[in-house]
Write an enzyme that holds these catalytic residues in place. Sequence first.
Site, PDB file in Angstrom:
ATOM      1  N   SER A 136       0.836  -1.200   0.000  1.00  0.00           N
ATOM      2  CA  SER A 136       0.000   0.000   0.000  1.00  0.00           C
ATOM      3  C   SER A 136       0.868   1.245   0.000  1.00  0.00           C
ATOM      4  O   SER A 136       1.965   1.247   0.572  1.00  0.00           O
ATOM      5  CB  SER A 136      -0.856  -0.015   1.266  1.00  0.00           C
ATOM      6  OG  SER A 136      -1.421   1.241   1.501  1.00  0.00           O
ATOM      7  N   TYR A 161      -1.729  -0.630  11.006  1.00  0.00           N
ATOM      8  CA  TYR A 161      -1.980  -1.189   9.674  1.00  0.00           C
ATOM      9  C   TYR A 161      -0.824  -0.833   8.735  1.00  0.00           C
ATOM     10  O   TYR A 161      -0.223  -1.711   8.099  1.00  0.00           O
ATOM     11  CB  TYR A 161      -3.315  -0.661   9.102  1.00  0.00           C
ATOM     12  CG  TYR A 161      -3.412  -0.858   7.609  1.00  0.00           C
ATOM     13  CD1 TYR A 161      -3.617  -2.126   7.081  1.00  0.00           C
ATOM     14  CD2 TYR A 161      -3.245   0.217   6.733  1.00  0.00           C
ATOM     15  CE1 TYR A 161      -3.664  -2.323   5.706  1.00  0.00           C
ATOM     16  CE2 TYR A 161      -3.293   0.035   5.358  1.00  0.00           C
ATOM     17  CZ  TYR A 161      -3.496  -1.239   4.855  1.00  0.00           C
ATOM     18  OH  TYR A 161      -3.525  -1.425   3.495  1.00  0.00           O
ATOM     19  N   LYS A 165       2.253  -3.286   6.973  1.00  0.00           N
ATOM     20  CA  LYS A 165       2.571  -3.400   5.543  1.00  0.00           C
ATOM     21  C   LYS A 165       4.063  -3.096   5.331  1.00  0.00           C
ATOM     22  O   LYS A 165       4.745  -3.750   4.540  1.00  0.00           O
ATOM     23  CB  LYS A 165       1.717  -2.427   4.719  1.00  0.00           C
ATOM     24  CG  LYS A 165       0.263  -2.832   4.631  1.00  0.00           C
ATOM     25  CD  LYS A 165       0.055  -3.935   3.602  1.00  0.00           C
ATOM     26  CE  LYS A 165      -1.242  -4.666   3.776  1.00  0.00           C
ATOM     27  NZ  LYS A 165      -1.418  -5.813   2.915  1.00  0.00           N
TER      28      LYS A 165
HETATM   29  N1  UFG Z   1     -12.631  11.286   3.368  1.00  0.00           N
HETATM   30  C1  UFG Z   1     -13.664  12.137   3.722  1.00  0.00           C
HETATM   31  N2  UFG Z   1     -14.781  11.577   4.249  1.00  0.00           N
HETATM   32  C2  UFG Z   1     -14.942  10.239   4.427  1.00  0.00           C
HETATM   33  C3  UFG Z   1     -13.881   9.375   4.046  1.00  0.00           C
HETATM   34  C4  UFG Z   1     -12.744   9.940   3.540  1.00  0.00           C
HETATM   35  O1  UFG Z   1     -13.561  13.357   3.581  1.00  0.00           O
HETATM   36  O2  UFG Z   1     -15.993   9.805   4.920  1.00  0.00           O
HETATM   37  C5  UFG Z   1     -11.424  11.858   2.761  1.00  0.00           C
HETATM   38  C6  UFG Z   1     -10.143  11.577   3.535  1.00  0.00           C
HETATM   39  O3  UFG Z   1      -9.935  12.565   4.514  1.00  0.00           O
HETATM   40  C7  UFG Z   1      -9.106  11.585   2.404  1.00  0.00           C
HETATM   41  C8  UFG Z   1      -9.862  11.038   1.206  1.00  0.00           C
HETATM   42  O4  UFG Z   1     -11.243  11.234   1.500  1.00  0.00           O
HETATM   43  O5  UFG Z   1      -8.705  12.904   2.130  1.00  0.00           O
HETATM   44  C9  UFG Z   1      -9.629   9.560   0.957  1.00  0.00           C
HETATM   45  O6  UFG Z   1      -9.889   8.844   2.136  1.00  0.00           O
HETATM   46  P1  UFG Z   1     -10.009   7.243   2.139  1.00  0.00           P
HETATM   47  O7  UFG Z   1     -10.370   6.840   3.536  1.00  0.00           O
HETATM   48  O8  UFG Z   1     -10.893   6.798   1.052  1.00  0.00           O
HETATM   49  O9  UFG Z   1      -8.554   6.772   1.767  1.00  0.00           O
HETATM   50  P2  UFG Z   1      -7.166   7.037   2.529  1.00  0.00           P
HETATM   51  O10 UFG Z   1      -6.288   7.739   1.549  1.00  0.00           O
HETATM   52  O11 UFG Z   1      -7.326   7.651   3.843  1.00  0.00           O
HETATM   53  O12 UFG Z   1      -6.738   5.549   2.817  1.00  0.00           O
HETATM   54  C10 UFG Z   1      -6.340   4.722   1.755  1.00  0.00           C
HETATM   55  C11 UFG Z   1      -6.594   3.258   2.126  1.00  0.00           C
HETATM   56  C12 UFG Z   1      -5.758   2.849   3.291  1.00  0.00           C
HETATM   57  C13 UFG Z   1      -4.320   3.198   3.046  1.00  0.00           C
HETATM   58  C14 UFG Z   1      -4.196   4.654   2.677  1.00  0.00           C
HETATM   59  C15 UFG Z   1      -2.800   5.069   2.331  1.00  0.00           C
HETATM   60  O13 UFG Z   1      -7.947   3.071   2.450  1.00  0.00           O
HETATM   61  O14 UFG Z   1      -5.874   1.461   3.439  1.00  0.00           O
HETATM   62  O15 UFG Z   1      -4.996   4.924   1.535  1.00  0.00           O
HETATM   63  O16 UFG Z   1      -2.354   4.357   1.247  1.00  0.00           O
HETATM   64  F1  UFG Z   1      -3.604   2.970   4.171  1.00  0.00           F
END
Ligand code: UFG
Length: 368
Positions: A136, A161, A165
């Site tokens: 990841s 998590y 990884k």
């Molecule tokens: N976000 C919101 N509201 C939500 C969910 C997310 O505003 O309800 C925003 C987050 O703050 C972020 C973006 O949307 O700016 C993406 O968030 P995600 O949760 O979809 O994805 P992340 O980048 O936080 O996490 C993903 C994977 C993880 C991994 C991470 C880093 O889900 O498993 O990328 O690679 F660890």
Amino acid sequence: MSGKGQTILVTGGAGYIGALTVLELLNVDFEVVVIDNLSNAYQASSQQKPECLLRVEELTKKHVAFHSVDITNKEELNSVFQKYKFDNVIHFAALKAVGESVAKPLDYYKVNVTGTILLLEVMREHGVYRMIYSSSATVYGLPDKLPLTEESRTGNCTNPYGKSKYMVEQILQDLCFSNKAWSITSLRYFNPVGAHASGNIGEDPNGVPNNLMPYIAQVAVGKREKLSVYGKDYDTPDGTGVRDYIHVTDLAVGHLQAIFHQKPSGFQIYNLGTGRGYSVLEVIEAFKAASGKDIPYEIVDRRPGDIATSYADASRANKELAWHASRNIDDMCKDTWRWQQKNPDGYKNSSSVICPGACSLDSKKRAV
Ligand code: UFG
């Protein structure tokens, strides 16, 4: 290219990315054996394998072998390796919820780290030395500079998590260094989203979705009232977080390319992303356009542990794996929406979606 004559073990093959990868493997004639402990997959008591794999069989008209196996159970692993001769292992099986990992670190290290070590031991005992590992972009932690290349600093992870990884990548590197027989490829995914173009296979989160795209889809379909946008004060063009979203089918194809272009020996790392970032507000707009639905949202505080921006330099995968992401944000939103509409409750209560009483594979053929 064809996978004819090669048998692949897919751990976690009943998960979101796993099932879509199994489908692509079958499409190019690999033999596929899935192991999964069903911790995050739906299987009706009347079924002999998880619903997502039954659908994969319907779509491909091919058979996939399934065994309910937990990777932390070495005896169970051993029995599968005794039954088949594997050419390669794609290792997806893991726990993946960032927030949960903070609350349950031992579970995460046990499954993600110990489980991988046990799998590697069993592979070695059976003379199987090839693996594609599901890593990841989280291993980069807080980026120094963008885009992120495979040489960017890693290890500054903020949760168990991400650390798990990162630790596994270290283990794989040491293992490949210790013995030239090993050939292991680590694929660092950016943000996988979307669903199969049929709308029959997609992400089926347990409870409230943690990730942006499935949450938006549930708002669009009326399951949730509104989206919380986590922060509008980041140093990004519109103040919301920017991520490199990648269509899950492009990601799945990346695994096939990693097999076709696997080096004879050593540890390789590739970013799998599009190289383009989208903000939360841009994703909302794209989803509105794709679905024709309004997506009510409110701006709330930042989510702890989130970073402002992350996107990939995927040129190494472009060059060495002959791979590039070909689906854009509209495809990602349209396919997510199709899946969400066809399966408002995920895989539950919908086992007849593509098979209304006229399945091409009878139940005996479906059983392992
Ligand atoms: N976000 C919101 N509201 C939500 C969910 C997310 O505003 O309800 C925003 C987050 O703050 C972020 C973006 O949307 O700016 C993406 O968030 P995600 O949760 O979809 O994805 P992340 O980048 O936080 O996490 C993903 C994977 C993880 C991994 C991470 C880093 O889900 O498993 O990328 O690679 F660890």
